[in-house]
Design a protein around this motif. Structure first.
Motif, PDB file in Angstrom:
ATOM      1  N   TYR A  16      -2.096  -4.091  -8.221  1.00 29.20           N
ATOM      2  CA  TYR A  16      -0.853  -3.829  -7.501  1.00 29.20           C
ATOM      3  C   TYR A  16       0.358  -4.494  -8.145  1.00 29.20           C
ATOM      4  O   TYR A  16       1.494  -4.112  -7.870  1.00 29.20           O
ATOM      5  CB  TYR A  16      -0.997  -4.270  -6.043  1.00 29.20           C
ATOM      6  CG  TYR A  16      -2.059  -3.490  -5.303  1.00 29.20           C
ATOM      7  CD1 TYR A  16      -2.030  -2.103  -5.274  1.00 29.20           C
ATOM      8  CD2 TYR A  16      -3.102  -4.135  -4.659  1.00 29.20           C
ATOM      9  CE1 TYR A  16      -3.003  -1.378  -4.615  1.00 29.20           C
ATOM     10  CE2 TYR A  16      -4.087  -3.418  -3.999  1.00 29.20           C
ATOM     11  CZ  TYR A  16      -4.029  -2.039  -3.981  1.00 29.20           C
ATOM     12  OH  TYR A  16      -5.004  -1.322  -3.340  1.00 29.20           O
ATOM     13  N   ALA A 150      -2.564  -5.736  -1.269  1.00 24.61           N
ATOM     14  CA  ALA A 150      -1.469  -4.767  -1.246  1.00 24.61           C
ATOM     15  C   ALA A 150      -0.385  -5.164  -0.252  1.00 24.61           C
ATOM     16  O   ALA A 150       0.812  -4.974  -0.513  1.00 24.61           O
ATOM     17  CB  ALA A 150      -2.007  -3.379  -0.906  1.00 24.61           C
ATOM     18  N   SER A 254      -6.088   1.833  -6.719  1.00 23.20           N
ATOM     19  CA  SER A 254      -5.483   0.962  -7.727  1.00 23.20           C
ATOM     20  C   SER A 254      -4.351   1.639  -8.496  1.00 23.20           C
ATOM     21  O   SER A 254      -3.290   1.048  -8.694  1.00 23.20           O
ATOM     22  CB  SER A 254      -6.549   0.474  -8.721  1.00 23.20           C
ATOM     23  OG  SER A 254      -7.515  -0.313  -8.077  1.00 23.20           O
ATOM     24  N   PRO A 257      -0.365   3.665  -6.558  1.00 23.30           N
ATOM     25  CA  PRO A 257       0.979   3.078  -6.425  1.00 23.30           C
ATOM     26  C   PRO A 257       1.804   3.178  -7.708  1.00 23.30           C
ATOM     27  O   PRO A 257       3.014   3.445  -7.661  1.00 23.30           O
ATOM     28  CB  PRO A 257       0.700   1.617  -6.048  1.00 23.30           C
ATOM     29  CG  PRO A 257      -0.640   1.653  -5.395  1.00 23.30           C
ATOM     30  CD  PRO A 257      -1.406   2.698  -6.144  1.00 23.30           C
ATOM     31  N   LEU A 272       3.191   1.504  -1.870  1.00 20.67           N
ATOM     32  CA  LEU A 272       2.190   0.500  -1.529  1.00 20.67           C
ATOM     33  C   LEU A 272       1.899   0.495  -0.033  1.00 20.67           C
ATOM     34  O   LEU A 272       0.743   0.386   0.396  1.00 20.67           O
ATOM     35  CB  LEU A 272       2.670  -0.885  -1.970  1.00 20.67           C
ATOM     36  CG  LEU A 272       2.390  -1.300  -3.411  1.00 20.67           C
ATOM     37  CD1 LEU A 272       3.129  -2.584  -3.735  1.00 20.67           C
ATOM     38  CD2 LEU A 272       0.896  -1.480  -3.632  1.00 20.67           C
TER      39      LEU A 272
END
Length: 442
Positions: A16, A150, A254, A257, A272
């Motif tokens: 992230y 996240a 993963s 975003p 996110l």
């Protein structure tokens, strides 16, 4: 479950923070090059995961699941904490990305023993008729870890400026790994060995004594042969299932975003946040679906997931490419609900492919070979395909290809629901269930 959540919090925050990490450690005038470099480092951790599987898997079959789970937790937390302490490229030059890769590889090595050990532990403790339900707790923990990662990254990107995030804010999620690791280590040290493994250890006491007497090298060779020669078919099925599962898992949880922000120009914080909401929805579904697999079997659910990923990614990406809040969320949610077919079943289905005495080793090795080749490389491959072809649908095509491989493996696997684990006696939940089992065998 809680230990697994803390382990995958550590692993998730890198994914992230990939875009920001690229700017800190890989200076370049090209944003795409920075992101690719960051994802290449992300993939580097997966290159050593098979080594971790080779080391920790057989070790778990020798010294116990509990000790290995404690070791992997300590190593993962230490690696994550150290990443948060590395000075950026602007301070120490090329040494910064070198240290980043080294600590990512430490994370990957420890993760190599995590899934095999944890799923083996739960599968061996669970009663035969409810292994799917209890196994789903492992991936429930994985989702909790990703949600924590996240959510913290979302909060930081919302309250900090881009400059603040690059200079010091990105370190916060990594530094939090220290106290989280201490809690996880305490929880895992409180575990007791599974009854199935304890029984195997009793039966193999003479063999272990011989190994300690100087035949350890020969025992290692024999163990290697047992893993790779005696379990070839099961390992191939496991590798194919894990490939389908991990490509789609890492693509959605993963890479997405980054896809939303870099490829589509969507607000990073909003992207996110939507992933977090999707994962929260999955938390409400995973246990009921895991329990359902105890009644109807693992194969129907896995086949449903593979079929869904063979036909739905393109329509979902059409929705996502609309660039508006509601279509993006619907597309992500549909993909998430298909993914939960894997999340709810794999922790029960994969350990059951292998016999108890070598379960941790065979599962860890085959799982991590597949994750290394297909799972960890997914963000890098997806970003490279989009950048190289200019086709924003390439991630969807990649998901469909992986699902086709998984479907072939699912059709070839043997149904294991409501059956004892290979090499273990039946496991029951109540005295009444035990009496019924004894009466049925008379």
């Amino acid at each position: 479950m809680l230990g697994n959540a803390m382990e995958w919090y550590d692993f998730g925050i890198y994914a992230y923070m990939a875009v920001t990490i690229g700017k800190v450690f890989f200076p370049s005038g090209n944003d795409t090059a920075q992101t690719l470099s960051s994802f290449a480092t992300f993939a580097a951790a997966f290159l050593v995961r098979p080594l971790g599987g080779f080391f920790f898997g057989p070790l778990g079959d020798r010294i116990g699941r509990k000790k290995v789970l404690a070791i992997t937790m300590l190593m993962m937390a230490s690696g994550t904490l150290c990443i948060g302490l590395i000075p950026g490229y602007g301070t120490i030059g090329f040494v910064a990305p070198v240290l980043l890769v080294l600590f990512r590889m430490l994370q990957g090595f420890s993760a190599g023993g995590e899934y095999g050990g944890a799923s083996t532990f739960i599968a061996e403790y669970a009663p035969d008729k409810r292994r799917g339900f209890y196994g789903s707790f492992l991936e429930f923990g994985t989702l909790i870890g990703y949600i924590l990662a996240a959510s913290l990254v979302t909060l930081l990107t919302a309250v900090l400026s881009d400059h603040e995030l690059r200079t010091w804010g990105w370190r916060i999620p990594f530094l939090v790994a220290g106290p989280i690791g201490v809690i996880g280590l305490y929880l895992r040290l409180r575990l007791e060995e599974s009854p199935a493994f304890a029984k195997v250890m009793e039966q193999s006491a003479a063999t272990e004594a011989e190994a300690q007497g100087g035949e350890h090298g020969n025992e290692t060779v024999r163990e290697f042969k047992r893993i790779f020669l005696g379990q070839r078919r099961a390992m191939v099925i496991c590798i194919a299932l894990v490939a389908a599962y991990n490509v789609n898992d890492y693509m959605l949880l993963s890479y997405m975003p980054t896809y939303l922000s870099d490829t589509l120009g969507y607000d990073e914080t909003h992207g996110l946040l939507q992933i977090v909401v999707v994962m929260i929805v999955l938390l409400t579904v995973i246990h009921p679906l895991g329990g359902l697999t105890d009644r109807i079997g693992r194969k129907p659910v896995i086949i449903t997931g593979c079929g869904g990923f063979m036909v739905l990614p393109v329509p979902c990406f059409v929705l996502i490419k609309q660039g508006d809040l509601v279509p993006i969320f619907i597309g992500l949610l549909i993909l998430g609900l298909v993914l939960v077919c894997f999340l709810a079943t794999m922790s029960a289905a994969l350990p059951a492919l292998f016999p108890t005495e070598i379960r941790s080793g065979t599962l860890s090795v085959s799982f991590n070979i597949s994750v290394s080749l297909f799972g960890g490389t997914t963000p890098f491959v997806a970003e490279a395909l989009v950048d190289g072809t200019g086709n924003d649908y390439m991630p969807a095509f990649y998901m469909m290809l992986a699902a086709a491989v998984g479907l072939a493996a699912a059709l070839a696997m043997t149904e294991t629901a409501r059956k004892p684990l290979m090499g273990s006696p039946p496991a029951v939940e109540t005295v009444e269930e035990a009496r019924e089992l004894v009466a049925a065998q008379r």
